[in-house]
Motif scaffolding. Structure first.
Motif, PDB file in Angstrom:
ATOM      1  N   VAL A  39     -10.061  37.423  53.385  1.00 61.38           N
ATOM      2  CA  VAL A  39      -9.416  36.441  52.512  1.00 61.38           C
ATOM      3  C   VAL A  39      -9.143  35.185  53.326  1.00 61.38           C
ATOM      4  O   VAL A  39      -8.732  35.257  54.484  1.00 61.38           O
ATOM      5  CB  VAL A  39      -8.113  37.001  51.885  1.00 61.38           C
ATOM      6  CG1 VAL A  39      -7.136  37.480  52.941  1.00 61.38           C
ATOM      7  CG2 VAL A  39      -7.466  35.968  50.975  1.00 61.38           C
ATOM      8  N   VAL A  40      -9.417  34.036  52.737  1.00 63.64           N
ATOM      9  CA  VAL A  40      -9.162  32.751  53.385  1.00 63.64           C
ATOM     10  C   VAL A  40      -8.382  31.870  52.422  1.00 63.64           C
ATOM     11  O   VAL A  40      -8.563  31.948  51.206  1.00 63.64           O
ATOM     12  CB  VAL A  40     -10.470  32.053  53.820  1.00 63.64           C
ATOM     13  CG1 VAL A  40     -11.225  32.915  54.815  1.00 63.64           C
ATOM     14  CG2 VAL A  40     -11.357  31.724  52.636  1.00 63.64           C
ATOM     15  N   SER A  41      -7.504  31.027  52.979  1.00 61.69           N
ATOM     16  CA  SER A  41      -6.716  30.144  52.131  1.00 61.69           C
ATOM     17  C   SER A  41      -6.318  28.894  52.896  1.00 61.69           C
ATOM     18  O   SER A  41      -6.354  28.852  54.127  1.00 61.69           O
ATOM     19  CB  SER A  41      -5.457  30.856  51.609  1.00 61.69           C
ATOM     20  OG  SER A  41      -4.637  31.267  52.672  1.00 61.69           O
ATOM     21  N   ALA A  66      -6.230  40.464  44.395  1.00 58.86           N
ATOM     22  CA  ALA A  66      -5.773  40.009  45.706  1.00 58.86           C
ATOM     23  C   ALA A  66      -5.398  38.532  45.691  1.00 58.86           C
ATOM     24  O   ALA A  66      -4.335  38.143  46.193  1.00 58.86           O
ATOM     25  CB  ALA A  66      -6.848  40.273  46.756  1.00 58.86           C
ATOM     26  N   VAL A  67      -6.248  37.698  45.121  1.00 59.19           N
ATOM     27  CA  VAL A  67      -5.958  36.257  45.156  1.00 59.19           C
ATOM     28  C   VAL A  67      -4.759  35.913  44.280  1.00 59.19           C
ATOM     29  O   VAL A  67      -3.976  35.015  44.624  1.00 59.19           O
ATOM     30  CB  VAL A  67      -7.199  35.410  44.776  1.00 59.19           C
ATOM     31  CG1 VAL A  67      -8.299  35.580  45.816  1.00 59.19           C
ATOM     32  CG2 VAL A  67      -7.704  35.718  43.377  1.00 59.19           C
ATOM     33  N   GLU A  68      -4.597  36.622  43.175  1.00 57.22           N
ATOM     34  CA  GLU A  68      -3.414  36.372  42.353  1.00 57.22           C
ATOM     35  C   GLU A  68      -2.147  36.736  43.120  1.00 57.22           C
ATOM     36  O   GLU A  68      -1.182  35.953  43.172  1.00 57.22           O
ATOM     37  CB  GLU A  68      -3.472  37.164  41.049  1.00 57.22           C
ATOM     38  CG  GLU A  68      -2.249  36.927  40.166  1.00 57.22           C
ATOM     39  CD  GLU A  68      -2.184  37.812  38.937  1.00 57.22           C
ATOM     40  OE1 GLU A  68      -1.314  37.549  38.079  1.00 57.22           O
ATOM     41  OE2 GLU A  68      -2.973  38.768  38.831  1.00 57.22           O
ATOM     42  N   MET A 211      -7.263  29.775  47.479  1.00 60.48           N
ATOM     43  CA  MET A 211      -7.568  31.045  48.153  1.00 60.48           C
ATOM     44  C   MET A 211      -8.826  31.662  47.560  1.00 60.48           C
ATOM     45  O   MET A 211      -8.980  31.721  46.337  1.00 60.48           O
ATOM     46  CB  MET A 211      -6.392  32.018  47.999  1.00 60.48           C
ATOM     47  CG  MET A 211      -6.650  33.408  48.566  1.00 60.48           C
ATOM     48  SD  MET A 211      -5.253  34.543  48.323  1.00 60.48           S
ATOM     49  CE  MET A 211      -4.085  33.905  49.538  1.00 60.48           C
ATOM     50  N   VAL A 212      -9.718  32.132  48.418  1.00 60.71           N
ATOM     51  CA  VAL A 212     -10.891  32.885  47.972  1.00 60.71           C
ATOM     52  C   VAL A 212     -10.989  34.153  48.803  1.00 60.71           C
ATOM     53  O   VAL A 212     -10.600  34.179  49.975  1.00 60.71           O
ATOM     54  CB  VAL A 212     -12.191  32.057  48.070  1.00 60.71           C
ATOM     55  CG1 VAL A 212     -12.167  30.926  47.061  1.00 60.71           C
ATOM     56  CG2 VAL A 212     -12.401  31.499  49.463  1.00 60.71           C
TER      57      VAL A 212
END
Length: 347
Positions: A39-41, A66-68, A211-212
């Motif tokens: 995960v990256v943000s 996850a992103v939520e 975030m993706v």
């Protein structure tokens, strides 16, 4: 002898099938390459957001969930004046929020100019899952949120209200580059609140968490949420809730998100552009750089005065970013590793 060979072969396959952290071998990478899940943000506050997102991923969860979960962390943080609750208001003193979300199937949902709801990202997901539409705005978005069980709350905290009243004395609109990182200095383990009233001339900027994520099944999703530019005109909406501008996901290729002055991101359909460049074979960083350079080419003088950054993650789990000005950072979390990376920059 044959039995012993078969045993050794079976044991070797079993060892290859699981990693030290218990994830399938398919979720691992060779030395020097990114792993999945990942995960990256955007920005320093992405570190805490990534932790929440990665908890979902390491338990085999879907990238969408996850992103939520991840971006809800800064949305609810009273010390973060650029996203969600306690965000700086518009010039009329009203906190309005924008957010969008997109899954691996191309489904997407968005809200813009939403008031009184702490988690606009969750409302955006409801729009995606429960309506035939992609975007709801303003009073309609609020009505939809309340009908779906969200609680109406006052998002304007005393600190943000004080900053707004101070701004009203001159009512000058002069965004400060990278103010989001000035708010979150340190190790990312709970940021120290930054006092905007200490800025020379009482000038401010706003920003976004984008975030993706790539889950263990190899699927991508993304989320983007913000309270918009500080003291913006009533009704202003930037790139963050716009699919293709602030966020885009193509499960065959990769995903991208944007941060900075949204008007310029919209003009180049930035996140979609980054993903399409990755489709052509560009690395995530090279794709982000090309998108930034298109903005520079269109408005070279203006580009020196603003900040814009793109962040991308491809289907292989490789990530990269590029921005206009020095100071943009992004957070990366994989199994057993957390990083805060300074994005490469043009100026």
């Amino acid at each position: 002898m044959n039995s012993r060979r078969n045993f050794l072969k079976t044991a070797a396959l079993g060892a290859a099938a699981l990693s030290m952290d218990g994830l399938p071998a398919a979720a691992q990478s060779r030395k020097g390459k990114a792993r999945k899940p990942v995960v990256v943000s955007t920005w320093d506050f992405g570190i805490a957001a990534n932790k929440a997102a990665f908890t979902v991923l390491q338990n085999g969860g879907r990238a969408l969930d996850a992103v939520e979960a991840g971006v809800k962390v800064p949305e609810a943080d009273p010390n973060n004046h650029t996203v969600g609750y306690s965000g700086f208001p518009d010039r009329d003193g009203r906190v309005t929020l924008d957010a969008c979300i997109m899954d691996e199937l191309g489904n997407c949902g968005s809200v813009a100019a939403l008031e009184h709801i702490v988690h606009p990202i969750s409302v955006a997901r409801k729009v995606m899952e429960k309506t035939p539409h992609v975007m709801l705005v303003g009073e309609g978005a609020l009505q939809f949120a309340l009908e779906n069980g969200f609680k109406k709350e006052n998002l304007l905290t005393p600190e943000s209200e004080k900053a707004w009243k101070e701004w009203l004395k001159k009512a000058e609109y002069k965004p400060v580059i990278n103010i989001e990182n000035k708010s979150y200095q340190g190790d990312g383990k709970g940021a120290t609140a930054f006092n905007p009233l200490q800025l020379p001339g009482n000038v401010y900027n706003h920003d976004t968490i984008g975030m993706v994520a790539l889950d263990a099944a190899g699927n991508l999703s993304g989320a983007c949420t913000t309270s918009g530019m500080a003291f913006k005109m009533r009704g202003r909406v930037g790139d963050s809730p716009i699919i293709g501008a602030g966020l885009y996901v193509d499960n065959e290729v990769g995903a991208a998100t944007a941060t900075g002055v949204g008007e310029e991101v919209i003009r180049v359909v930035g996140s979609f552009l980054v993903v399409e460049l990755m489709r052509q074979g560009y690395s995530p960083e090279a794709a982000c750089k090309d998108a930034v350079m298109r903005i520079v080419k269109k408005k070279p003088a203006n580009a020196k005065e603003i900040q814009i950054g793109f962040l991308a993650l491809n289907k292989k789990g490789e990530h990269g970013a590029f921005c206009l000005q020095k100071g943009f950072s992004y957070a990366v979390t994989t199994a057993g590793q957390e990083q805060l990376i300074q994005g490469k920059h043009h100026f």
